[in-house]
Each structure stands twice: as structure tokens, then as C-alpha cells.
Design a protein around this motif. Sequence first.
Motif, PDB file in Angstrom:
ATOM      1  N   THR A  79      34.268  35.222  38.442  1.00  0.00           N
ATOM      2  CA  THR A  79      35.068  35.255  39.945  1.00  0.00           C
ATOM      3  C   THR A  79      36.236  34.247  40.051  1.00  0.00           C
ATOM      4  O   THR A  79      36.098  33.200  39.593  1.00  0.00           O
ATOM      5  N   SER A 132      37.863  43.799  43.241  1.00  0.00           N
ATOM      6  CA  SER A 132      38.071  43.924  42.175  1.00  0.00           C
ATOM      7  C   SER A 132      39.703  43.631  41.532  1.00  0.00           C
ATOM      8  O   SER A 132      40.740  43.552  42.123  1.00  0.00           O
ATOM      9  N   VAL A 169      35.355  41.608  36.824  1.00  0.00           N
ATOM     10  CA  VAL A 169      36.387  40.330  37.435  1.00  0.00           C
ATOM     11  C   VAL A 169      36.731  40.728  38.731  1.00  0.00           C
ATOM     12  O   VAL A 169      37.354  41.687  39.127  1.00  0.00           O
ATOM     13  N   THR A 170      36.605  39.577  39.560  1.00  0.00           N
ATOM     14  CA  THR A 170      36.737  39.831  41.299  1.00  0.00           C
ATOM     15  C   THR A 170      37.155  38.726  41.606  1.00  0.00           C
ATOM     16  O   THR A 170      37.140  37.704  41.104  1.00  0.00           O
ATOM     17  N   ASP A 171      37.719  38.754  42.834  1.00  0.00           N
ATOM     18  CA  ASP A 171      38.090  37.475  43.477  1.00  0.00           C
ATOM     19  C   ASP A 171      36.984  37.231  44.590  1.00  0.00           C
ATOM     20  O   ASP A 171      35.914  37.670  44.322  1.00  0.00           O
ATOM     21  N   LYS A 172      37.164  36.089  45.204  1.00  0.00           N
ATOM     22  CA  LYS A 172      36.069  35.433  45.977  1.00  0.00           C
ATOM     23  C   LYS A 172      35.588  36.334  46.851  1.00  0.00           C
ATOM     24  O   LYS A 172      34.527  36.216  47.492  1.00  0.00           O
ATOM     25  N   LYS A 173      36.174  37.369  47.536  1.00  0.00           N
ATOM     26  CA  LYS A 173      35.814  38.282  48.469  1.00  0.00           C
ATOM     27  C   LYS A 173      35.160  39.518  47.928  1.00  0.00           C
ATOM     28  O   LYS A 173      34.788  40.348  48.625  1.00  0.00           O
ATOM     29  N   GLY A 174      35.014  39.478  46.454  1.00  0.00           N
ATOM     30  CA  GLY A 174      34.623  40.674  45.962  1.00  0.00           C
ATOM     31  C   GLY A 174      35.578  41.722  45.783  1.00  0.00           C
ATOM     32  O   GLY A 174      34.923  42.777  45.147  1.00  0.00           O
ATOM     33  N   TYR A 188      45.925  33.938  40.059  1.00  0.00           N
ATOM     34  CA  TYR A 188      44.800  33.366  40.424  1.00  0.00           C
ATOM     35  C   TYR A 188      44.558  32.334  39.213  1.00  0.00           C
ATOM     36  O   TYR A 188      45.378  32.195  38.192  1.00  0.00           O
ATOM     37  N   GLU A 205      39.650  32.266  41.571  1.00  0.00           N
ATOM     38  CA  GLU A 205      39.878  31.905  42.975  1.00  0.00           C
ATOM     39  C   GLU A 205      41.710  32.016  42.982  1.00  0.00           C
ATOM     40  O   GLU A 205      42.200  31.667  41.851  1.00  0.00           O
ATOM     41  N   ASP A 237      29.763  38.305  35.145  1.00  0.00           N
ATOM     42  CA  ASP A 237      30.717  38.451  35.890  1.00  0.00           C
ATOM     43  C   ASP A 237      31.555  37.253  35.940  1.00  0.00           C
ATOM     44  O   ASP A 237      31.184  36.098  35.851  1.00  0.00           O
TER      45      ASP A 237
END
Length: 820
Positions: A103, A43, A36-41, A85, A105, A101
Motif C-alpha cells: 500500500t 489499484s 499494489v494499491t493506494d490507501k483507498k484500495g 506516491y 501513500e 500486497d
Amino acid sequence: MIKKMVNFLFKRVLVVCGLLWFGSGIFAQFTISGRVTDKKGNSLPGATVAVKDSYQGTVTNSSGYYQISNLKKGDYVFVVSYLGYESVQKSIEVSESISCDFTLESSSIFTDEVIVSSTRAGSRTPVAVTNISQGDLVKENTGMDIPYQLSLTPSLVESSEAGNGIGYSALRIRGTDASRINVTINGIPLNDSESQGVFWVNMPDFSSSVDNIQIQRGVGTSTNGAAAFGATINFQTEKVNREAYAEVQSVVGSFHTYRNTLKAGTGIIDGKYSFDARISKLKSDGYVDRAFSDHESFFVSGTYFLNGGMIKANLINGDQETGISWWGNPGYDIAGKVTDRTYNPAGEYLNKNREVKYYPNQTDNYKQTHYQLFYSQVLSPYINVNTALHYTQGHGYFEQFQDDDNVYHDTDYSYYGLDNPIVDGVEVEKTDLTRQKWLENDFYGFTSSVNYKRDKVEATLGGAWNRYKGDHFGNILWAQSGGVDNGYQWYFNDSEKTDYNIYGKVNYYLTDKLNVYGDMQYRHIDYEMDGIDDDRLDLIQKHHFNFFNPKFGVFYKLNSRQDVYTSFSVAQREPTRTNFKDAKADPASYPVAETLYDYELGYNYSSAKVKAGINMYYMYYRDQLVPTGEKNSVGYDIMTNVDESYRAGIELVWGVRLLKNLKWDANFTLSQNKIKDFVEYATYYDADWNKEFKGKSLGSTDISYSPGEVGSSIVSWDAFKGFDVSFVSKYVGSQYFDNSSSNNLKLDAYHVHNVRVHYSLDPVLFKEMSFYVQVNNVFNEKYENNAYGGKWYEQGEELIWKYYYPQAGTNFLCGVNLKF
């Protein structure tokens, strides 16, 4: 026959639970894992990944990875959420082990959860915790008070003076009353600074403005206000609603009960503003005679959204008038006949014809308003700050009629500092009178915290400063024999209490599976009282306390389904105003601060169909304040320090999805609650009626109001879309209501069952329309869930006095809810 069968099944739930628990993994086959990450990758450690309509779920590790095992072939809906988020919901067909995965926002609107994040336990904090969602609250909010809405949580025992769960109600967790349970609203202390209690009657229909609740049992994590000696209850009020809405709720029920609630909100306006409001009216005659409730309340909230932050203001108001019923039911009248279960002696007197009458205005009246202002801001992807200002203003009184036929001295003129009047040439010493005892108080302060979360570290630095000012005074309204001006004030005392605390918490991930937790708190208290008390004795005291409360713990995730934790915590807290006041005549007997050493060890298991946990605790006390079994003149428990005592128990919690539309959630606590080397003090009369107050060593005894078994169960059946039925059970074992372990001062065990039916539909004119009917105590059990009493000795014979709080037999509540 049906009742016996239900009781039999309930008491054997552990066997069934064990079979289901260990058999649940037989058909599990597949695994889903990913990151699980944000839009910039970047963690997102600690993100929640849950399987919808299932007990299964997990949180991501320090690198943002997750894994959920033992999934059978089929279609699943996964819900992923993380503070700050937007949540993601995704349908996935599982026919083999797969990688997926997610992602997330950043939320365009700053979320309210950050307000309470510093005072709550996270998913990997090593404490025993129960989280109650808004959905669960809606189901339980059938018109009864908060202690009854929390009835199904582990180790909790609720009680009601009126007998129907409305008005003056109370709760205990692990045998600990609300004056030793830390309660906060959005991180701001709710406990009264002097009594340290929480008066739910002053918060009518508050849960209609609550989004979620977290209960931590034991010492728990550091928070604001007094230390937790049995539990922490943290309320988060209504969160921001993105869309405009309106809602009408109406409840009617037995004992002429009704509650009407109107809620509305603007939604988010221009991406900047949001406003929400609620107004409620609640009335009930109560089960017990003259134990009526006439309550009003409102809630207003406004939010202004900043770039990465928000300013939020809350206004919470409660206005209650309640018939006094705190003296309970003696069980027998003067002639030795059994009284009616609804009998209430408050306000009873004999008129000039020697007829029994009741004073119509024997009431408790109080109005309380809470003002809260929050500022929250994200400083970076890893740091956010929260600050809150608060002010609570309260004022009220209770009114009593005092009959000069009573055996006490509170109808003597001398008791009020007055000379005996001469009436028709005769000196009069006593008189019928009416009086009011008043409390006016102000409580204000601020709280603040900084939260840091990055990679392997979660940390919080926080603190608070609070000040309380209270005036206590009494006025005589009328005296039958004259000799006193109406409104005469016979006592006045005031008090000031200042406390501040600072705490730091760190949760550090040593590995992806192992994290250690540390928590340190320092708290300082200054407390001063001045003036004279209601018995006209001086109440001049000063007390100062400094407490250091450390906490340590370890959490280990065995695999995607199992985890274990252990912790050790220290808590110290000051005595209450009542504890000091009751000892004012003898400063040498002032109560001392209590200390608790809390050891916890827990295990949790979850799968698609089963969620279960076991928590073992040992709470060792030095100088614990325990109830003597007596009450003072305003209904508070009289307490005494005992040198050594302990509470030890096992808490079992489980949920089982028996069928796709049938589930069973339950908990059961087994405990031992003991005082070591207890000395009982009582009054002794010899053959010549000489009076002596002396002690007698009783050895190890049970702590009062601490049942050895407490359990609850709810079986829920979703019969078809929008229609569900729940069968709710509560079992409380026998408990003593003094500390001598005398069988003459014991409440019998009770087992009560309720049935709730809920139906919702999507009509044309409304967003939603729903109906419910709840039948309480369906088997008409005659029971009491609270009592108090004591003993004395005459020529060596033990004699008992006691008062009970009988509860209603079969009764009902039904309601309708319309959403626009």
C-alpha cells in the motif's frame, strides 16, 4: 600479452553471456505475487516492484497485480514505487511461494518526475530504451564530457577533438550524429534550431545537476523539437532534495586538468519551498596542442509547492573558452614526415623570419543561458497537466589568424569586399589579418501536455511552439597591410525559425499481458534567412515544412521474467542551416527533407542474477543527409542527400551478477549501414590540367562514420564496504569517414580499457567522504576516434587528403567528494 588476453575475452562475451543466461534459472524455485494499491484500495497499474541489488523486477498490470518468479530461498528487499506516491521498501524472507500486497501513500511533495513523463517511454512502451540513474551518473562523472559519460550505453561512439574527452566532444548513436538526435532538458529542446546539433562544450559540468537520463534508440516516442533519426536523449535535472545539504567535488588529472564543483540546497522549507544551486570551474590543456578548455557554469533551481502541484524555475548557464582544434591532424607535414600526434595546425603562420608560430588567441568563445519555468498540477487521481515556458540566450565568437601565405582566398582584400590598398606605391592584394565570426541568438517558446492514466489506458496529449532568431556576422580586427578599419564588418545575415508540434500517445492494455501503443505527431516549420554570407554571396532563402510522424507498437509480457515488443515508426526532419548555406549558390541543389521508416523488434529477460535483451532494427531512409567527408570553414560536416539508404543491426545488452560482490554489464551491436547506388562526386584533372567536376557510380557503399561493431563492458567488484574497482572496456570496429568505402579513408578499429577505483567512508566531520582514481587507456593504445577527408583524381590516379583526431595515451583523473 595482457592486452591480447583482454581483447580475446571481450570479443567472446556473447558465448559466456549465453551460457550464463540459459543456466541462470536452474536453481530458481519460488514466486512472490500480490497487489499494489493506494490507501483507498485503488489499484496502481504500472507501479514498479524491484528486488534490491538484483536485476529482477516487474511492473503491475492494469489491475495493480504483480508477480516475480524464480526466487531462491533467502532474504530479499523489495522496493515499490509509483509516480506521485512515496516509495516503500520492505524486507521479506522467502522460503516458499507467498503473497504480499503493498500500500503506497500519496506523496506530500509533488514529485519532479511528472515534468518529463510526457516525453519519456514507460516500462511497457515498445521501444529500445536505456535509463541511467543518478547513482550511475555519479560513477561516470569523473571530469570528462557527457559523450564520455554515456560511453557505456548501447550503439554509442564518442569522440574528442582535444583527445582527452574535455572540450569539443561529440557522440553518435547507431552511426547518427547529434544533429539527428533529439535532445531535451526536462522536455525542452536543447538542439540548436539552425544547426540542429548539441554542443556539449556549452554545457560544462552539466551532469552534476542531472538526476537521470533516458536514451531511446531509433525514432522512439514523440517529443518536442526536431524528430529523432537515431536516438532521443532526455535529461531530467536535479530533483527536489528533502533535506538541506552541501557538497564539494574536486578533480585533478593529466594535461593540467582540474574541475571544482560546489553544490548546496536548502531542503524543503515549511513544506512549501526548496532551493538548489551549483557552481563549477573546469580547466584543461587537452592532449592536443593548444586545445585547451577554460569553462565556467552554474545551475540554480527553485521550487514552490502547491496543493497537488508545483511551480519550478531553473537557470542553467555555461561560459566556455576553448582552443580551436577542429581541423584535426593531417598526419604528415609538408616535407612528408610524420607529425607529432599532438600537432594542431590551427593558428599556424610564418613570421617575417619564416619561422613557424601560432596565433595565441585562436579560440572559440560562447556563453549560453537557459531559463526554464514549469507549472505542474494534478487535476484528479488520473489526470495531471504540465506547462513550461523557456528562453535560451546565446552569444559568442571564434577568432582566427589568417596567414597570407595560405592557398585560399580568404586573405584577399576582394574576398572581404574591399579595394586593394596601395602600400609604398605598390598595390597589395593579400594581407595577414585577424578576424572574428559571431553568433547571437535567442530561442524561446512553451511546451504543454496533459497526461491521463487509469485502468487500461495511459494517454498523453502534448505540443510545443518555439521560435528562434539568430544573427551571424564577421568583423576584421586587424590587417597587417592596412586598408581596412579595425572592426570592419564584412558580412551580416540573420534568420528566423518557427516550429510547432502537437502529438498524442496512447498505451492501451488489451489484456494484463498485451498492450498496444499508438503515437501521432504533426510538426510545422517556417525558416527564413536574409543577408550576405561570409563569402559575400546572398543568403536569402525561405523554407516551409509540414511533417506527419506516426508510430505504432505492441508489447507482450510472456511471464514475470520475459517480454517482447515490436514497433514501426516514421520520422521526417528538415535540413540544417549549414545544409542550405552550402548550397546557396545553386538553389536547384538545395537539400530536401529526410524520411526514416524504423522497424524494431526486441526481447527482454530478467532474473535475480541475469538481465539481458536483444533488439533488432531496420532503419530505411529516403533522402538521408550523409557526410561527404569534407568540412566547411567553421568545422561543420558538409552533407549531401542520398536517394536510398538503410541501417540494420542487432543490439545485445546484458548484465550478470557473477558473485554477490562481482557483476558484469555489457552490450554489443552488430550492424550494416549502406547507401544504395551511391554516386561519388570529385574533381578530375586530365594530362593538360583541365579541371572537371563529375560523378562516378560506386554501387552499394558503407555510410560514413558507421562502424559495423560497437561494444562496451564494465566489470565491477565491490571488494569491501565502500571500496569498489571497475574495469571498463570499449570496442569500436573500423569505419569509413567518407561514403566511397575507400580503404584509404578509413579509421582502424580500436579497443580501449580504463580502470576506476572508488572508496567512500563515513567520517565524523562529513556525511560522506569519497575518493576515486580513474586511469584511462591503461594499455596506451594509439588510436583515433574521428577523422575526415576526401579525394581527387589526377590523370586517373586517386589522391587522398585526410585529417585525424588522435586520442591520448595512458592518462588519469582523480577526485574527492565531500558531502555535508
